[in-house]
Design a protein around this motif. Structure first.
Motif, PDB file in Angstrom:
ATOM      1  N   TYR A 174       0.816  -1.218   0.000  1.00 33.18           N
ATOM      2  CA  TYR A 174       0.000   0.000   0.000  1.00 33.18           C
ATOM      3  C   TYR A 174       0.849   1.267   0.000  1.00 33.18           C
ATOM      4  O   TYR A 174       0.522   2.246  -0.674  1.00 33.18           O
ATOM      5  CB  TYR A 174      -0.918   0.018   1.224  1.00 33.18           C
ATOM      6  N   HIS A 175       1.939   1.273   0.765  1.00 23.31           N
ATOM      7  CA  HIS A 175       2.698   2.516   0.911  1.00 23.31           C
ATOM      8  C   HIS A 175       3.597   2.796  -0.283  1.00 23.31           C
ATOM      9  O   HIS A 175       3.873   3.962  -0.592  1.00 23.31           O
ATOM     10  CB  HIS A 175       3.463   2.510   2.225  1.00 23.31           C
ATOM     11  N   ALA A 176       4.052   1.757  -0.966  1.00 19.93           N
ATOM     12  CA  ALA A 176       4.758   1.974  -2.231  1.00 19.93           C
ATOM     13  C   ALA A 176       3.808   2.574  -3.251  1.00 19.93           C
ATOM     14  O   ALA A 176       4.159   3.522  -3.983  1.00 19.93           O
ATOM     15  CB  ALA A 176       5.333   0.649  -2.741  1.00 19.93           C
ATOM     16  N   ILE A 177       2.592   2.055  -3.306  1.00 16.03           N
ATOM     17  CA  ILE A 177       1.575   2.600  -4.210  1.00 16.03           C
ATOM     18  C   ILE A 177       1.225   4.028  -3.805  1.00 16.03           C
ATOM     19  O   ILE A 177       1.106   4.926  -4.653  1.00 16.03           O
ATOM     20  CB  ILE A 177       0.324   1.704  -4.213  1.00 16.03           C
ATOM     21  N   GLU A 178       1.069   4.249  -2.515  1.00 16.44           N
ATOM     22  CA  GLU A 178       0.767   5.592  -2.000  1.00 16.44           C
ATOM     23  C   GLU A 178       1.828   6.598  -2.442  1.00 16.44           C
ATOM     24  O   GLU A 178       1.501   7.708  -2.911  1.00 16.44           O
ATOM     25  CB  GLU A 178       0.685   5.546  -0.475  1.00 16.44           C
ATOM     26  N   PHE A 179       3.097   6.234  -2.300  1.00 20.63           N
ATOM     27  CA  PHE A 179       4.178   7.134  -2.717  1.00 20.63           C
ATOM     28  C   PHE A 179       4.108   7.434  -4.201  1.00 20.63           C
ATOM     29  O   PHE A 179       4.280   8.583  -4.637  1.00 20.63           O
ATOM     30  CB  PHE A 179       5.533   6.516  -2.357  1.00 20.63           C
ATOM     31  N   LEU A 180       3.824   6.423  -5.014  1.00 19.48           N
ATOM     32  CA  LEU A 180       3.737   6.646  -6.457  1.00 19.48           C
ATOM     33  C   LEU A 180       2.551   7.523  -6.822  1.00 19.48           C
ATOM     34  O   LEU A 180       2.608   8.266  -7.821  1.00 19.48           O
ATOM     35  CB  LEU A 180       3.646   5.308  -7.185  1.00 19.48           C
ATOM     36  N   LEU A 181       1.493   7.498  -6.051  1.00 20.73           N
ATOM     37  CA  LEU A 181       0.307   8.308  -6.345  1.00 20.73           C
ATOM     38  C   LEU A 181       0.433   9.745  -5.842  1.00 20.73           C
ATOM     39  O   LEU A 181      -0.036  10.677  -6.497  1.00 20.73           O
ATOM     40  CB  LEU A 181      -0.938   7.666  -5.737  1.00 20.73           C
ATOM     41  N   TRP A 182       1.037   9.921  -4.680  1.00 21.36           N
ATOM     42  CA  TRP A 182       1.116  11.264  -4.089  1.00 21.36           C
ATOM     43  C   TRP A 182       2.504  11.887  -4.205  1.00 21.36           C
ATOM     44  O   TRP A 182       2.613  13.110  -4.208  1.00 21.36           O
ATOM     45  CB  TRP A 182       0.717  11.211  -2.614  1.00 21.36           C
ATOM     46  N   GLY A 183       3.550  11.082  -4.241  1.00 23.38           N
ATOM     47  CA  GLY A 183       4.891  11.623  -4.127  1.00 23.38           C
ATOM     48  C   GLY A 183       5.186  12.000  -2.686  1.00 23.38           C
ATOM     49  O   GLY A 183       4.353  11.828  -1.788  1.00 23.38           O
ATOM     50  N   GLN A 184       6.370  12.497  -2.438  1.00 22.59           N
ATOM     51  CA  GLN A 184       6.756  12.881  -1.077  1.00 22.59           C
ATOM     52  C   GLN A 184       5.885  14.019  -0.553  1.00 22.59           C
ATOM     53  O   GLN A 184       5.519  14.929  -1.303  1.00 22.59           O
ATOM     54  CB  GLN A 184       8.216  13.346  -1.051  1.00 22.59           C
TER      55      GLN A 184
END
Length: 420
Positions: A174-184
């Protein structure tokens, strides 16, 4: 109906859920453990359904990227967290769930392993994979290993999770996907989440920050892996599958099943949620230790962790389709032994859910998200988070009390080495 509306309605509805089955007939320990397996299956089935919706939204977005489609994917990601966070109560008492969980929900992560990061990016010291940038490279050297990452696939991402032996090298979930969707999230403890532009996924001249095609391949593969993992776990709890974990659980002594239930509740309540997810971030004023740090969805993750604990105690679960699952519960077993204690324990659960719910209210109504609440000098914010921590500690004592009443001794929930 957008994702936020669904989320708000779900929160409101969850407050209406009372105790599980009425104690008309004597509930047995075996019935409670069987219903626990039913609740687990429902939660993981809902997690799978919402992950499949997320995967479909990602495919639609990558076919023709746009700002509205990226927002739709982000909403689907937030929706997918609702059932999944309720599943974490099944981790600690069931070792195989805990072993599996790291590929789906590990955090915090050194996001430079996956993609570009801002200058001055702070990462785990000594982690050679922290700035590997899989999206930008077709081969990596980590330690003595030369890795071919030219083809990004679900298997590759699974193999790269915790590469080099570092838990911060989170490549999947989930958090890898989250980073790709939102960025830092570069706002620190100020208002605002990550602001990745949809053009980071546009293939061609409009691509921003380079490697847009590989970034999309990574996002797609990570979503595929997430669905695969949840498909496997859903089958482990299904009554339609033979020789799975559900069967193992139900053929064991029921008191062993109850111990798993209560230990899972207590350990999530105390060591994980009060400790790792709140106390650590609060004491260090650290947004890096915030759970859903890229999306600023942490308040909801905390709330639904607590909801999951409540589900197991009361034998209830509000399904994604709006149907309510209920049945024999620990609450029923306690009430059969001591009605006054059952009332007092229920009251503590209600107080804790309300207190953790204040984090949601702070974010949704007051625009004060968890990363702002933990900021140095935010006295009111600290008091709010501390209130949630102390309520969780009190709830854990109530869980231990419930265990003692129904004959489960020496529970010793995991504190994750925290003192409260």
């Amino acid at each position: 109906m957008n994702a936020k509306t669904v989320l708000v309605q779900s929160i409101a509805a969850s407050f209406l859920i009372a105790s599980g089955s009425a104690v008309a007939d004597q509930v047995t320990q075996q019935q409670v453990v069987k219903h626990y397996a039913d609740v687990a299956h429902a939660v993981f089935a809902d997690s799978l359904t919402t992950a499949q919706i997320l995967e479909a939204k990602i495919d639609e977005f990558l076919n023709s990227p746009s700002a509205p489609k990226l927002e739709s994917v982000r909403e689907a990601w937030i929706d997918s967290r609702i059932p999944y966070q309720q599943s974490e109560v099944f981790r600690f008492g069931n070792a195989f769930v805990d072993d599996w969980e790291g590929q789906l929900n590990a955090w915090p992560l050194d996001e430079g392993l996956i993609d570009y990061v801002a200058a001055g990016y702070q990462y785990e010291l000594g982690n050679e994979g922290a700035v590997a940038n899989i999206v930008a490279n077709t081969s990596l050297t980590i330690g003595a290993s030369q890795l071919d990452v030219s083809i990004i696939s679900p298997k590759l991402i699974a193999d790269l999770n915790e590469v080099g032996g570092s838990e911060a090298n989170v490549a999947s979930g989930y958090h890898a996907i989250e980073f790709l969707l939102w960025g830092q999230d570069l706002n620190g403890t100020k208002s605002g989440a990550g602001q990745r532009a949809y053009t980071d996924f546009v293939v061609g001249a409009e691509c921003t920050n380079g490697n847009c095609e590989r970034r999309g391949e990574y996002l797609k593969a990570a979503a595929e892996l997430l669905v695969q993992d949840l498909e496997w776990m859903e089958k482990q709890w299904s009554k339609e599958v033979k020789d799975n974990y559900r069967q193992e659980l139900l053929t064991d002594l029921p008191e062993n099943g109850l111990r798993k239930m209560l230990f899972g509740m207590g350990s999530l309540s105390l060591g994980e949620l009060a400790g790792e997810r709140m106390k650590v971030a609060l004491e260090a004023n650290s947004t890096e230790d915030e759970h859903d740090c890229f999306s600023d969805n942490t308040h909801n993750s905390h709330y639904y962790n607590e909801q999951g604990i409540y589900n197991v105690y009361t034998g209830t679960h509000l399904r994604e389709d709006g149907k309510r699952l209920s049945g024999p519960s620990i609450a029923d077993l306690v009430a059969q032994k001591d009605k006054q204690a059952a009332k007092e324990i229920q009251q503590q659960f209600d107080v804790t859910r309300e207190q953790v719910g204040e984090l949601v209210t702070s974010a949704e109504k007051n625009n004060q998200h968890f990363d702002q609440l933990i900021a140095a000098g935010n006295t009111q914010g600290h008091a709010l988070v501390n209130g949630a921590i102390m309520a969780l500690v009190a709830q854990t004592a109530s869980i231990e009390r419930a265990a003692s009443i129904i004959g489960i001794d020496s529970l010793s929930p995991d504190t994750a080495d925290h003192e409260f």
